[in-house]
Enzyme design. Structure first.
Site, mmCIF file in Angstrom:
data_model
loop_
_atom_site.group_PDB
_atom_site.id
_atom_site.type_symbol
_atom_site.label_atom_id
_atom_site.label_comp_id
_atom_site.label_asym_id
_atom_site.label_seq_id
_atom_site.Cartn_x
_atom_site.Cartn_y
_atom_site.Cartn_z
ATOM 1 N N SER A 149 0.830 -1.200 0.000
ATOM 2 C CA SER A 149 0.000 0.000 0.000
ATOM 3 C C SER A 149 0.874 1.264 0.000
ATOM 4 O O SER A 149 1.727 1.429 -0.867
ATOM 5 C CB SER A 149 -0.964 -0.030 1.184
ATOM 6 O OG SER A 149 -1.948 0.964 1.063
ATOM 7 N N GLU A 245 -9.246 -4.047 -6.474
ATOM 8 C CA GLU A 245 -8.632 -2.933 -5.743
ATOM 9 C C GLU A 245 -8.871 -1.588 -6.431
ATOM 10 O O GLU A 245 -8.756 -1.477 -7.660
ATOM 11 C CB GLU A 245 -7.127 -3.153 -5.598
ATOM 12 C CG GLU A 245 -6.760 -4.358 -4.748
ATOM 13 C CD GLU A 245 -5.352 -4.267 -4.212
ATOM 14 O OE1 GLU A 245 -4.966 -3.187 -3.721
ATOM 15 O OE2 GLU A 245 -4.642 -5.280 -4.265
#
Length: 304
Positions: A149, A245
């Protein structure tokens, strides 16, 4: 009793949306969000066949996670959390899996978080750790830099900085998991996957950016948004992303740009997976496969 995989995924995504994604849309205090994610991370089982040692490097708290007494490679991992949450606690179980699967030493950093420590403090602290490792005799060829991330953002920014300052210090490889690389939020998947990602919301990213980036700075600067950096000369890179995502476009754009710069890049797309799905390897086959792919990539670098 064996649970139907589709049903298991449905319930998991529902729980994640209710317990973390939807609450993260509100501008809760960093301390509240940190407490929430620490509690969520307690569901992950920690491997018992690894040894964990606390240490401090260049003033940064860290954990050394070792599956065996001697390891030829070190994975230097930078955790995610939108720059303002995440800790040694939130990622310990996941990184114990990485250490066990790769049989390599994992060094996990507790870097300074925003808003108490805005840009560039996290990046500077991580760079200082890397330099101290080299000063202690660790060879660049024995280091793989990894991040998930926003940790992938910091990992890529670190490698770009090393490349500019001293190419001889470049690590052997780079692992980017569910990477958040564009703080201008221009990726198309920010829109079309907004409802599908079970963990991450656009609002959480925007809150993290507000905490992390001083208002006078251009968010498209490469140290902030490394997707806009110069990729020529980057080490071999593994990119992992789930099909659901909201950051899917960041990973796709990285692959395209890296290949255009003749970087050896392995791009892995995992069907039906949400943000940071790798952490759910105890329960989902695609997440298990992602760890196997990390181990294969790391072992290939080790053989080279």
């Amino acid at each position: 009793m064996k649970i139907n995989p589709a049903l298991k995924q449905y319930f998991t995504e529902s729980i994640l949306k209710a317990s973390f994604k939807y609450p993260s849309r509100f501008n809760l205090s960093p301390s509240t969000m940190r407490f929430s994610i620490e509690q969520l991370s307690r569901i992950f089982p920690q491997r018992k066949d690894v040894h964990i040692r606390n240490l401090r490097i260049a003033g940064v708290r860290a954990e050394e996670i070792k599956p065996q007494a001697h390891s030829t490679q070190m994975i230097l991992h930078i955790h995610g959390g939108a720059f303002f949450v995440g800790s040694l606690n939130t990622h310990r179980a996941f990184l114990s899996e990485v250490a066990a699967r790769t049989q390599m030493q994992v060094l996990h950093l507790d870097y300074p978080l925003a808003p108490e420590n805005p840009f560039p403090e996290a990046g500077d602290a991580i760079y200082d750790v890397y330099q101290q490792l080299l000063d202690q005799g660790v060879l660049p060829k024995d280091i793989i830099i990894s991040g998930d991330s926003c940790g992938a953002n910091l990992a890529l920014a670190l490698v770009l900085r090393i490349k500019e300052e001293n190419k001889q210090q470049l690590p052997s490889g780079l692992i980017l998991m569910s990477p958040f690389l564009d703080l201008t939020l221009t990726g198309e998947s920010m829109r079309y996957n907004q409802k599908h990602d079970a963990l991450l919301s656009m609002e959480a990213l925007e809150i993290g950016i507000e905490h992390y980036v001083p208002k006078h700075l251009d968010r498209s600067l490469a140290p902030l948004s490394p997707i806009f950096g110069d990729f020529e000369g980057l080490p071999p890179t593994l990119v992992q992303i789930g099909s659901k995502e909201i950051l899917l476009s960041d990973a796709q754009r990285f692959e395209e740009k890296a290949k255009a710069a003749h970087v050896k890049v392995i791009y892995k797309l995992y069907t039906g997976m949400w943000h940071n799905f790798q952490m759910f390897s105890p329960w989902f086959d695609e997440a298990k496969r992602s760890l196997a792919d990390i181990a294969e990539f790391a072992h290939h670098l080790d053989r080279d």
